[in-house]
Design a protein around this motif. Structure first.
Motif, PDB file in Angstrom:
ATOM      1  N   TRP A   1       7.419  15.949  -2.266  1.00 51.93           N
ATOM      2  CA  TRP A   1       8.198  14.711  -2.328  1.00 51.93           C
ATOM      3  C   TRP A   1       9.074  14.588  -1.092  1.00 51.93           C
ATOM      4  CZ3 TRP A   1       6.749  11.799  -6.380  1.00 51.93           C
ATOM      5  CH2 TRP A   1       7.512  10.689  -6.733  1.00 51.93           C
ATOM      6  N   ASN A   2       8.477  14.468   0.058  1.00 52.89           N
ATOM      7  CA  ASN A   2       9.283  14.433   1.286  1.00 52.89           C
ATOM      8  C   ASN A   2       8.418  13.962   2.456  1.00 52.89           C
ATOM      9  OD1 ASN A   2       7.800  16.689   2.409  1.00 52.89           O
ATOM     10  ND2 ASN A   2       8.875  17.909   0.871  1.00 52.89           N
ATOM     11  N   ARG A   3       9.056  13.914   3.613  1.00 52.75           N
ATOM     12  CA  ARG A   3       8.421  13.357   4.803  1.00 52.75           C
ATOM     13  C   ARG A   3       7.179  14.128   5.261  1.00 52.75           C
ATOM     14  NH1 ARG A   3       9.819  15.426   9.644  1.00 52.75           N
ATOM     15  NH2 ARG A   3       9.853  13.358  10.573  1.00 52.75           N
ATOM     16  N   SER A   4       7.062  15.380   4.846  1.00 49.94           N
ATOM     17  CA  SER A   4       5.883  16.137   5.276  1.00 49.94           C
ATOM     18  C   SER A   4       4.620  15.635   4.585  1.00 49.94           C
ATOM     19  CB  SER A   4       6.040  17.623   4.964  1.00 49.94           C
ATOM     20  OG  SER A   4       7.192  18.101   5.558  1.00 49.94           O
ATOM     21  N   TYR A   5       4.757  15.099   3.394  1.00 48.61           N
ATOM     22  CA  TYR A   5       3.573  14.708   2.618  1.00 48.61           C
ATOM     23  C   TYR A   5       3.496  13.213   2.312  1.00 48.61           C
ATOM     24  CZ  TYR A   5       3.072  19.669   2.029  1.00 48.61           C
ATOM     25  OH  TYR A   5       2.904  20.994   2.295  1.00 48.61           O
ATOM     26  N   VAL A   6       4.643  12.556   2.299  1.00 44.11           N
ATOM     27  CA  VAL A   6       4.629  11.145   1.894  1.00 44.11           C
ATOM     28  C   VAL A   6       4.479  10.268   3.130  1.00 44.11           C
ATOM     29  CG1 VAL A   6       5.960   9.295   0.801  1.00 44.11           C
ATOM     30  CG2 VAL A   6       6.012  11.601  -0.167  1.00 44.11           C
ATOM     31  N   ASP A   7       3.518   9.345   3.059  1.00 40.33           N
ATOM     32  CA  ASP A   7       3.319   8.423   4.169  1.00 40.33           C
ATOM     33  C   ASP A   7       4.327   7.274   4.090  1.00 40.33           C
ATOM     34  OD1 ASP A   7       1.499   7.308   6.359  1.00 40.33           O
ATOM     35  OD2 ASP A   7       1.578   5.650   4.916  1.00 40.33           O
ATOM     36  N   HIS A   8       4.405   6.662   2.917  1.00 39.20           N
ATOM     37  CA  HIS A   8       5.387   5.595   2.714  1.00 39.20           C
ATOM     38  C   HIS A   8       5.539   5.335   1.221  1.00 39.20           C
ATOM     39  CE1 HIS A   8       1.716   3.092   2.387  1.00 39.20           C
ATOM     40  NE2 HIS A   8       2.475   2.260   1.686  1.00 39.20           N
ATOM     41  N   VAL A   9       6.547   4.551   0.894  1.00 40.68           N
ATOM     42  CA  VAL A   9       6.816   4.204  -0.505  1.00 40.68           C
ATOM     43  C   VAL A   9       6.870   2.686  -0.598  1.00 40.68           C
ATOM     44  CG1 VAL A   9       8.495   4.402  -2.399  1.00 40.68           C
ATOM     45  CG2 VAL A   9       8.153   6.332  -0.844  1.00 40.68           C
ATOM     46  N   GLN A  10       6.265   2.146  -1.640  1.00 47.39           N
ATOM     47  CA  GLN A  10       6.353   0.683  -1.875  1.00 47.39           C
ATOM     48  C   GLN A  10       7.002   0.460  -3.240  1.00 47.39           C
ATOM     49  OE1 GLN A  10       2.717  -1.575  -1.583  1.00 47.39           O
ATOM     50  NE2 GLN A  10       2.005  -0.426   0.192  1.00 47.39           N
ATOM     51  N   ILE A  11       7.958  -0.409  -3.275  1.00 46.96           N
ATOM     52  CA  ILE A  11       8.556  -0.750  -4.575  1.00 46.96           C
ATOM     53  C   ILE A  11       8.497  -2.274  -4.738  1.00 46.96           C
ATOM     54  CG2 ILE A  11      10.519  -0.490  -6.132  1.00 46.96           C
ATOM     55  CD1 ILE A  11      11.416   1.903  -4.559  1.00 46.96           C
ATOM     56  N   THR A  12       7.922  -2.688  -5.841  1.00 43.65           N
ATOM     57  CA  THR A  12       7.727  -4.119  -6.085  1.00 43.65           C
ATOM     58  C   THR A  12       8.435  -4.526  -7.380  1.00 43.65           C
ATOM     59  OG1 THR A  12       5.520  -3.981  -5.122  1.00 43.65           O
ATOM     60  CG2 THR A  12       5.962  -5.886  -6.542  1.00 43.65           C
ATOM     61  N   VAL A  13       9.190  -5.602  -7.317  1.00 42.31           N
ATOM     62  CA  VAL A  13       9.706  -6.221  -8.547  1.00 42.31           C
ATOM     63  C   VAL A  13       9.187  -7.661  -8.531  1.00 42.31           C
ATOM     64  CG1 VAL A  13      11.735  -6.894  -9.891  1.00 42.31           C
ATOM     65  CG2 VAL A  13      11.779  -4.766  -8.599  1.00 42.31           C
ATOM     66  N   ALA A  14       8.063  -7.862  -9.182  1.00 41.86           N
ATOM     67  CA  ALA A  14       7.445  -9.193  -9.179  1.00 41.86           C
ATOM     68  C   ALA A  14       7.709  -9.878 -10.515  1.00 41.86           C
ATOM     69  CB  ALA A  14       5.941  -9.049  -8.961  1.00 41.86           C
ATOM     70  N   GLU A  15       8.041 -11.157 -10.435  1.00 43.05           N
ATOM     71  CA  GLU A  15       8.233 -11.933 -11.660  1.00 43.05           C
ATOM     72  C   GLU A  15       7.351 -13.164 -11.592  1.00 43.05           C
ATOM     73  OE1 GLU A  15      12.370 -12.018 -13.362  1.00 43.05           O
ATOM     74  OE2 GLU A  15      12.804 -11.870 -11.228  1.00 43.05           O
ATOM     75  N   SER A  16       6.767 -13.536 -12.714  1.00 40.76           N
ATOM     76  CA  SER A  16       5.969 -14.765 -12.712  1.00 40.76           C
ATOM     77  C   SER A  16       6.856 -15.973 -13.050  1.00 40.76           C
ATOM     78  CB  SER A  16       4.818 -14.661 -13.710  1.00 40.76           C
ATOM     79  OG  SER A  16       5.328 -14.331 -14.974  1.00 40.76           O
TER      80      SER A  16
END
Ligand code: BG6
Length: 541
Positions: free
Chosen positions: A254-269
């Motif tokens: 769980w860190n920069r050595s293994y994680v490329d990027h993080v996406q967080i989405t809060v979508a509402e219809s």
């Protein structure tokens, strides 16, 4: 007389009802656990102290949709003490009976468990009183203080009071000042606890949040203040902490050595519904990014706390917020995108554009969508982009955190006809709550084809139980005096210091040509271009 000077009766021993009902609940829990072993060891029942729950803004939408249904649900499941009293406070004239009748009707609409249990409701209704009050009326607050003293005598509420402010944000300072003026904030040894719960939005920028904190802290000690961000009460959000810190295998990667990027989405219809004038002043940045989205970031990115004690946890979250570099003018232009929906189709239904919604300026420049690339400049995350997006009138309601891992160092299967994609761990906050891990697998057959497959954990099927609403969790925690799921003053200010430069930067720039996405689309093209520039794309949810 101020309750602070009245010695409150000692908390009564548990009543027969409580003992009987707790036994009943334990029996039910045991039966559930016998059927489903995954339910074993679920949070034990804890019943709060006897207390008065003083609900300001009791006739408003939030009170009727969320707060009162949560109280009813806690009551129905025996999680409130028999010596509980709901004191509803608002400006409109009602008697105790007419107010209770109105609540009963709202429960029929908004309670998550139907039909309403009439026996449980009848007991709760006996504990509801209504007090008409103008928030700037000194006499009204004096009467409220007297009434709360009387309830201590009549109902055994033991001097414990939780003030819940479900009002317009502009009324918070005045109500808190009045509570202080009549001494209702005073906690004196053995005379009961006093707490205040404050709804979001907490301020509208860094300066106003600081000012509000200052005003609130003139009256209440920070340990008495519970600022609500309802996302923190969601089951799946709480599970994030269990996932990260209750398992040994994820933390090492769980860190920069293994994680490329993080996406967080809060979508509402949904669009802005009946809240046009509120939303005009707010926009997606203040409504979602500053609070819900940044709170999710803190939980994904924080260091392990030494315990789940409120301050230990919030100290770690604060470190994350402080490590996010606020965007400067250049980054605002390049890394942040704002959008506003125009007319379109959402889930098969025609939808108006934002500018056509009631109470919205036909030339409004308020954003209903925001997306951005943020970085957390600390040892763990340096160089790992966090892409955040939130919007209204998107194709569906979906909140998701996706951690994308780096590619394998050597593409050994490049000859394969498949196309193995990097591993992704996606945590679905809502709906279809669960966690998915994407990995490569060999396609059955004589060749060596590789495809990506998903391993899925689904809350609903694994636990076969309805999750509580976030408000139930948060109200219960407030009554129990557990502030770990509430935001602290410094945390709120740190979150504003990320978002305020952006909002101010936008105010100084010409607005984009709004509307720039159709209702029912995944936001403006510029949001896709933002990802494409980094050689990435938004996950299809
Ligand atoms: C609120 C916002 O805080 O969160 C609303 O003010 C938004 O605009 C809502 O619709 C979303 O909450 P949930 O629980 O439906 O994701």
């Amino acid at each position: 007389m101020s309750p602070a000077r009245v010695p409150a009766p000692p908390p009564p021993a548990r009543t027969a009802r409580q003992l009987r009902e707790t036994a009943g609940t334990s029996r039910r829990r045991k039966a559930d656990a016998d059927i489903n072993p995954l339910r074993q060891g679920l949070r034990l029942d804890r019943v709060p102290d006897p207390c008065a729950f003083v609900l300001f803004g009791a006739t408003g939408d939030l009170a009727h949709r969320k707060v009162i249904p949560a109280i009813y649900q806690l009551w129905r499941t025996n999680l409130l003490p028999a010596e509980f009293s709901l004191v509803a406070v608002a400006r409109r004239p009602y008697s105790d009976e007419t107010f209770a009748a109105e609540i009963r009707a709202s429960l029929g609409k908004y309670s998550r468990v139907q039909p309403i249990d009439n026996a449980a409701w009848a007991e709760l209704a006996k504990r509801i009183t209504y007090q008409q009050l103008d928030f700037d009326d000194d006499g009204g607050f004096d009467r409220l203080a007297e009434r709360l003293d009387a309830l201590d005598e009549e109902r055994g509420t033991a001097g414990n009071r939780l003030f819940y402010l479900a009002t317009q944000p502009s009324q918070v300072t005045e109500i808190v000042r009045q509570i202080g003026r009549v001494g209702l904030d005073h906690e004196i040894r053995n005379a009961g606890w006093r707490r205040v719960v404050i709804e979001k939005p907490f301020g509208r920028d860094y300066e106003s949040a600081r000012h509000l904190n200052h005003e609130v802290n003139k009256v209440f000690h920070e340990s008495q203040v519970y600022r609500i961000d309802h996302y923190l009460g969601k089951e799946t959000v709480r599970n994030l902490m269990v996932f990260r810190f209750g398992n040994g295998i994820f933390e090492p990667v769980w860190n920069r050595s293994y994680v490329d990027h993080v996406q967080i989405t809060v979508a509402e219809s949904i669009g802005v519904e009946s809240r046009g004038s509120f939303y005009e002043e707010t926009g997606a940045s203040r409504d979602i990014l500053q609070n819900h989205l940044l709170q999710l970031v803190t939980l994904v990115a924080m260091e392990p706390p030494s315990s789940f004690n409120a301050d230990a946890l919030r100290d770690q979250k604060l470190q994350v917020l402080r490590a996010i570099t606020p965007p400067n003018a250049e980054r605002i232009r390049h890394d942040i995108v704002r959008g506003q929906y125009g007319p379109g189709w959402v889930q098969g239904e025609e939808a108006e554009g934002y500018r056509q919604e009631p109470e919205v300026d036909p030339e409004s420049e308020t954003e209903t969508y925001v997306a951005g690339r943020f970085t957390i400049d600390d040892w763990r995350w340096s160089g790992v982009p966090f892409y955040l997006r939130a919007g209204k009138r998107l194709p569906k309601r979906a909140t998701e955190i996706a951690v994308q891992f780096k590619e394998v160092p050597l593409p050994l299967f490049r000859e394969s006809s498949g196309d193995p994609a990097p591993n992704v761990l996606a945590m679905r906050i809502q709906p279809d709550e669960g966690i998915m891990l994407r990995f490569a697998a060999k396609v059955p057959g004589l060749g060596l084809d590789v495809r990506t497959v998903n391993m899925d954990f689904d809350y609903g099927t694994s636990f076969a139980v309805d999750s509580p609403d976030a408000y139930e969790t948060l109200i219960l925690d407030g009554l129990l005096g557990d502030a770990s799921l509430f935001t602290r003053a410094d945390e709120v200010e740190a979150a504003w210091s990320v978002v305020t430069p952006m909002i101010e930067g936008w105010a100084a720039m010409p607005a984009p040509h709004f509307p720039n996405y159709a209702a029912g689309a995944w936001g403006p093209d510029a949001a896709d271009e933002l990802m494409a520039r980094d050689g990435r794309r938004w996950r299809r949810i």
